[in-house]
Design an enzyme around this catalytic site. Structure first.
Site, PDB file in Angstrom:
ATOM      1  N   THR A  20       1.138  -1.424  -0.239  1.00 58.31           N
ATOM      2  CA  THR A  20       0.011  -0.170   0.000  1.00 58.31           C
ATOM      3  C   THR A  20       0.544   1.167  -0.136  1.00 58.31           C
ATOM      4  OG1 THR A  20      -1.931  -1.123   0.678  1.00 58.31           O
ATOM      5  CG2 THR A  20      -2.001   1.132   1.513  1.00 58.31           C
ATOM      6  N   GLY A  24      -7.185  -3.295   6.306  1.00 51.88           N
ATOM      7  CA  GLY A  24      -8.677  -2.182   5.282  1.00 51.88           C
ATOM      8  C   GLY A  24      -9.265  -2.029   5.885  1.00 51.88           C
TER       9      GLY A  24
HETATM   10  N1  GLY Z   1      -4.182  -1.759   3.575  1.00 50.35           N
HETATM   11  C1  GLY Z   1      -5.035  -2.077   2.327  1.00 50.35           C
HETATM   12  C2  GLY Z   1      -5.842  -3.259   1.803  1.00 50.35           C
HETATM   13  O1  GLY Z   1      -6.049  -2.974   3.625  1.00 50.35           O
HETATM   14  O2  GLY Z   1      -6.217  -3.244   1.189  1.00 50.35           O
END
Ligand code: GLY
Length: 348
Positions: free
Chosen positions: A202, A256
């Protein structure tokens, strides 16, 4: 903020005792570029030309994303690990100083998802396009479709994963080793580099240009072996990214779902609006994640990094190990984020 107010704000954070101390960065002179993880240093460099030539923050963000999507496509985008059904699906978002924003989720076979998100922002009445609709939109806008084969190592990892089919994101590792190609030919990008750093998928970015305008962007292939159709924080404005030009901006990396549950970056920005420093605002938001479910939080990573309108920056993460890169005229380095839980000893 005067000293008394700062002390009062610090006192408000007392209920959850954390491991590392809160510090405030020295406000930087504009422009400033901040990106997540070690690779962020190269991303900042790629974006710096635009900022130093008095260009717009939003253009610097796109330049940073294009760099990372091209250069380490192994772990950020198309060469990354697939979802459980074997598809690499990409999430990205972008937001400018006027609250304009765009995002794509579950986008397949397009190399530059953040640029597609920018097109959504600039040429449609919408904010978020997903899946086939996002792909169709990308193709209509001149983006080319890429090979659908998994990279050699992603295929290997996927086959290995299929045998157990368990889903347990590893702290500070959002992806697994994969095969990449550069001018010297193909090589395997390791889980951990010789210097002890990890690869990460990310890429969150924040830029403030010489005019003081703030923009941000995120690009990712998301969690490896997620369910097909799962969308992470990186496509959700207010979760993986939020910008308020009066206050500042924040971006995130990590699991996320936890970021979405807390409207993470929006929460960080709102804390900054109330006068908290960037690091303290990130810390307060991380504490919400921990308070929601302490047992769950102990086994995962989320990191926030934020910058305020004065150019002060800071970060805070659930676990030790989150790092971010900062570039200004005076600074060009990677900072360790403050954190709540000290990392368990590595097994390797
Ligand atoms: N932070 C990236 C995801 O959870 O997909």
């Amino acid at each position: 903020m005067n000293r008394r107010k700062f002390i009062n704000l610090t006192a408000l954070t007392a209920p959850l005792l954390s491991f590392s101390k809160v510090t405030e960065s020295i406000p930087a002179v504009k422009p400033i570029m901040i990106s997540t993880w070690e690779e962020g240093k190269n991303v900042n460099k790629a974006a710096w030309g635009i900022l130093s030539e008095k260009g717009r923050a939003i253009d610097a963000i796109e330049a940073g994303a294009i760099y990372v999507e091209d250069k380490i496509s192994c772990c950020v985008v198309l060469g990354g690990n697939p979802d459980r059904a074997g598809f690499v699906t990409l999430d990205a978002c972008i937001m400018d100083e006027n609250a304009n924003c765009g995002a794509v989720a579950g986008l397949e076979r397009i190399k530059h998802p953040l640029s597609v998100a920018r097109k959504v922002m600039e040429t449609t009445p919408h904010v978020l396009l997903v899946g086939d609709g996002a792909l169709k939109f990308a193709l209509q806008n001149g983006f080319t479709i890429e090979n659908k084969e998994l990279s050699i190592d992603a295929k290997k990892e996927y086959e290995k994963w299929l045998k157990k089919s368990t889903y347990k994101p590893v702290i500070n590792i959002e992806n697994l080793p994969v095969q990449v190609e550069n001018k010297d030919g193909a090589f395997t990008m390791p889980l951990k580099f010789d210097d002890g750093s990890f690869n990460h998928d990310t890429m969150g970015m924040i830029a403030m240009d010489v005019s003081g305008n703030v923009s941000g962007g995120v690009t990712t292939s998301g969690m490896a072996f997620k369910m097909h159709g799962r969308v992470g924080d990186s496509a959700v404005i207010g979760a993986g990214l939020f910008v308020d030009n009066e206050v500042g901006a924040a971006t995130s990396s990590g699991v996320g779902e936890e970021v979405i549950r807390t409207c993470g970056t929006h929460t960080v920005v709102e804390f900054m609006r109330r006068g908290y420093s960037p690091e303290l605002a990130c810390k307060k938001t991380i504490e919400r994640i921990i308070k929601n479910n302490k047992a769950r939080a102990k086994t995962l990573q989320v990191g926030f990094v934020a910058v305020n309108k004065k150019g002060a920056y800071g970060a805070y993460a659930v676990q030790e190990g989150f790092v971010y890169a900062v570039k200004t005229k005076q600074v060009d380095r990677i900072f360790k984020s403050a954190f709540f839980y000290k990392a368990p000893k590595s097994e390797d």
